[in-house]
Design an enzyme around this catalytic site. Structure first.
Site, PDB file in Angstrom:
ATOM      1  N   TYR A 255       0.839  -1.205   0.000  1.00  0.00           N
ATOM      2  CA  TYR A 255       0.000   0.000   0.000  1.00  0.00           C
ATOM      3  C   TYR A 255       0.873   1.254   0.000  1.00  0.00           C
ATOM      4  O   TYR A 255       0.665   2.176  -0.801  1.00  0.00           O
ATOM      5  CB  TYR A 255      -0.899  -0.033   1.235  1.00  0.00           C
ATOM      6  CG  TYR A 255      -1.859   1.139   1.333  1.00  0.00           C
ATOM      7  CD1 TYR A 255      -3.026   1.157   0.593  1.00  0.00           C
ATOM      8  CD2 TYR A 255      -1.598   2.221   2.184  1.00  0.00           C
ATOM      9  CE1 TYR A 255      -3.919   2.224   0.675  1.00  0.00           C
ATOM     10  CE2 TYR A 255      -2.479   3.279   2.282  1.00  0.00           C
ATOM     11  CZ  TYR A 255      -3.631   3.283   1.530  1.00  0.00           C
ATOM     12  OH  TYR A 255      -4.501   4.333   1.621  1.00  0.00           O
TER      13      TYR A 255
ATOM     14  N   ALA B 159       3.987   1.533  -0.901  1.00  0.00           N
ATOM     15  CA  ALA B 159       4.721   1.638  -2.171  1.00  0.00           C
ATOM     16  C   ALA B 159       3.805   2.189  -3.257  1.00  0.00           C
ATOM     17  O   ALA B 159       4.215   3.041  -4.060  1.00  0.00           O
ATOM     18  CB  ALA B 159       5.272   0.276  -2.579  1.00  0.00           C
TER      19      ALA B 159
ATOM     20  N   ILE C 219      -9.267   8.720   8.082  1.00  0.00           N
ATOM     21  CA  ILE C 219     -10.593   9.188   7.668  1.00  0.00           C
ATOM     22  C   ILE C 219     -11.588   8.041   7.864  1.00  0.00           C
ATOM     23  O   ILE C 219     -11.314   6.889   7.486  1.00  0.00           O
ATOM     24  CB  ILE C 219     -10.589   9.631   6.178  1.00  0.00           C
ATOM     25  CG1 ILE C 219      -9.415  10.600   5.889  1.00  0.00           C
ATOM     26  CG2 ILE C 219     -11.930  10.245   5.804  1.00  0.00           C
ATOM     27  CD1 ILE C 219      -9.397  11.876   6.713  1.00  0.00           C
TER      28      ILE C 219
HETATM   29  N1  NAD Z   1      -9.690   6.369   4.746  1.00  0.00           N
HETATM   30  C1  NAD Z   1      -8.469   6.770   5.005  1.00  0.00           C
HETATM   31  O1  NAD Z   1      -8.085   7.007   6.154  1.00  0.00           O
HETATM   32  C2  NAD Z   1      -7.474   6.961   3.869  1.00  0.00           C
HETATM   33  C3  NAD Z   1      -6.191   7.376   4.200  1.00  0.00           C
HETATM   34  C4  NAD Z   1      -5.261   7.562   3.194  1.00  0.00           C
HETATM   35  C5  NAD Z   1      -5.611   7.360   1.868  1.00  0.00           C
HETATM   36  N2  NAD Z   1      -6.880   6.952   1.563  1.00  0.00           N
HETATM   37  C6  NAD Z   1      -7.159   6.725   0.143  1.00  0.00           C
HETATM   38  O2  NAD Z   1      -8.336   7.395  -0.236  1.00  0.00           O
HETATM   39  C7  NAD Z   1      -8.969   6.665  -1.294  1.00  0.00           C
HETATM   40  C8  NAD Z   1     -10.409   6.406  -0.914  1.00  0.00           C
HETATM   41  O3  NAD Z   1     -10.396   5.548   0.222  1.00  0.00           O
HETATM   42  P1  NAD Z   1     -11.654   5.330   1.193  1.00  0.00           P
HETATM   43  O4  NAD Z   1     -11.127   5.382   2.551  1.00  0.00           O
HETATM   44  O5  NAD Z   1     -12.777   6.196   0.769  1.00  0.00           O
HETATM   45  O6  NAD Z   1     -11.955   3.782   0.863  1.00  0.00           O
HETATM   46  P2  NAD Z   1     -13.302   3.010   0.495  1.00  0.00           P
HETATM   47  O7  NAD Z   1     -12.978   1.563   0.595  1.00  0.00           O
HETATM   48  O8  NAD Z   1     -14.452   3.538   1.268  1.00  0.00           O
HETATM   49  O9  NAD Z   1     -13.503   3.397  -1.061  1.00  0.00           O
HETATM   50  C9  NAD Z   1     -12.654   2.913  -2.052  1.00  0.00           C
HETATM   51  C10 NAD Z   1     -13.499   2.565  -3.281  1.00  0.00           C
HETATM   52  O10 NAD Z   1     -12.619   2.129  -4.327  1.00  0.00           O
HETATM   53  C11 NAD Z   1     -13.287   1.095  -5.015  1.00  0.00           C
HETATM   54  N3  NAD Z   1     -12.360   0.253  -5.776  1.00  0.00           N
HETATM   55  C12 NAD Z   1     -11.444  -0.635  -5.293  1.00  0.00           C
HETATM   56  N4  NAD Z   1     -10.822  -1.243  -6.303  1.00  0.00           N
HETATM   57  C13 NAD Z   1     -11.327  -0.727  -7.448  1.00  0.00           C
HETATM   58  C14 NAD Z   1     -11.094  -0.950  -8.832  1.00  0.00           C
HETATM   59  N5  NAD Z   1     -10.189  -1.846  -9.258  1.00  0.00           N
HETATM   60  N6  NAD Z   1     -11.784  -0.232  -9.753  1.00  0.00           N
HETATM   61  C15 NAD Z   1     -12.718   0.668  -9.344  1.00  0.00           C
HETATM   62  N7  NAD Z   1     -13.004   0.920  -8.054  1.00  0.00           N
HETATM   63  C16 NAD Z   1     -12.318   0.221  -7.119  1.00  0.00           C
HETATM   64  C17 NAD Z   1     -13.987   0.305  -3.917  1.00  0.00           C
HETATM   65  O11 NAD Z   1     -15.023  -0.518  -4.444  1.00  0.00           O
HETATM   66  C18 NAD Z   1     -14.499   1.427  -3.020  1.00  0.00           C
HETATM   67  O12 NAD Z   1     -15.800   1.828  -3.398  1.00  0.00           O
HETATM   68  C19 NAD Z   1      -8.140   5.382  -1.472  1.00  0.00           C
HETATM   69  O13 NAD Z   1      -7.265   5.548  -2.562  1.00  0.00           O
HETATM   70  C20 NAD Z   1      -7.388   5.260  -0.175  1.00  0.00           C
HETATM   71  O14 NAD Z   1      -6.178   4.555  -0.328  1.00  0.00           O
HETATM   72  C21 NAD Z   1      -7.805   6.739   2.528  1.00  0.00           C
END
Ligand code: NAD
Length: 257
Positions: free
Chosen positions: A160, A162, A193
């Site tokens: 993740y 990386a 978040i």
């Molecule tokens: N929540 C946090 O604390 C946090 C922190 C740092 C970064 N992020 C990043 O923010 C972004 C959103 O994360 P989130 O927390 O809302 O997660 P989440 O799991 O609620 O949403 C992620 C969405 O991506 C979709 N997804 C996964 N693989 C996919 C694919 N191959 N094609 C299309 N859609 C796909 C999932 O179905 C999901 O709906 C991510 O990139 C995550 O790495 C989140």
């Protein structure tokens, strides 16, 4: 609800729009007038997002969805083509789709490592590549999803971290490459978040050294809300972020100072 209309007549694509941050971003942009397309593998979640967005739509905003995977090259080509054929343009790409898998590094198979890289990094690359020719025409912009893992060690998340480090570097690379064409490319680096991704991560901590996570949360255990991240994405993707490119904006409630 926002009183702003910074996305009136703007065509936007938001990946990962079925859940969490991507959903909040799509709803926010539609509330500011965007013609928004949500992309995700979770079709039921996309439908819910579109319903939510329609309730808050303002300034001519409207929402649609296309179920597709960002890591499938042909599907990515298809959905960009569909949107541009239908709307005639693309102004903003918000790449929020992503997955988080955590495990002890020595227990992580190559297939598990590559699943994360293929979704987060390769998927983001494919979407950027397909979007750029259209964004050059509109002097549009991209917002990518990095993470605070690009700044500080997040244990048990080698793949993740990386993938997110790659997204940060790619964001800066694209920002410079397209600076003369007027296309801006930025990223956000959220941390802690309250989304399904973060909740699932918290459940997977059994058997792992908990003390290594101490530096990753606020002393009051407060998590940010997806809508607070959407506020920042909306700023970056609008004219308010017009002199920002190659930037990675941390949104973590001050944890990583
Ligand atoms: N929540 C946090 O604390 C946090 C922190 C740092 C970064 N992020 C990043 O923010 C972004 C959103 O994360 P989130 O927390 O809302 O997660 P989440 O799991 O609620 O949403 C992620 C969405 O991506 C979709 N997804 C996964 N693989 C996919 C694919 N191959 N094609 C299309 N859609 C796909 C999932 O179905 C999901 O709906 C991510 O990139 C995550 O790495 C989140």
């Amino acid at each position: 609800m926002s009183q702003l209309a910074r996305f009136a007549d703007k065509v936007v694509i938001v990946t990962g729009a079925a859940s969490g941050i991507g959903r909040a971003v799509l709803v926010r942009l539609v509330s500011e007038g965007a013609i928004a397309y949500g992309i995700d593998v979770n079709e039921a979640g996309l439908k819910e997002t579109v319903e939510l967005a329609e309730k808050q739509a303002a300034a001519g905003g409207r929402a649609s969805f296309i179920a597709a995977s960002i890591s499938d090259e042909q599907e990515v080509k298809r959905f960009f083509q569909q949107v541009v054929e239908k709307e005639g343009r693309l102004d903003v790409l918000v790449n929020m789709a992503g997955i988080l898998r955590s495990s002890q590094t020595t227990e992580t198979s190559l297939a598990q490592f590559m699943e994360v890289i293929n979704t987060n990094l390769v998927g983001t690359f494919l979407c950027c590549r397909e979007a750029l020719p259209h964004l050059v025409k509109t002097k549009g912009n991209i917002v990518n999803a990095a993470s605070t893992s690009v700044y500080f060690g997040h244990p048990y998340m080698a793949a993740y971290s990386a993938s997110k480090g790659g997204i940060m570097s790619m964001t800066r690379s694209l920002a410079w490459e397209y600076i003369r064409q007027g296309v801006r490319v930025n990223a956000i680096a959220p941390g802690g978040i309250a989304t399904p991704l973060a909740a699932a991560q918290n459940q997977r901590m059994d058997g792992l050294d908990q003390s290594l996570f101490m530096h990753m949360t606020r002393p009051d255990q407060l998590f940010g809300q997806p809508e607070q991240v959407a506020d920042v994405v909306a700023m970056l993707a609008s004219a308010d972020g017009g002199f920002m490119t190659g930037e990675v904006v941390k949104i973590d409630g001050g944890v990583h100072n």
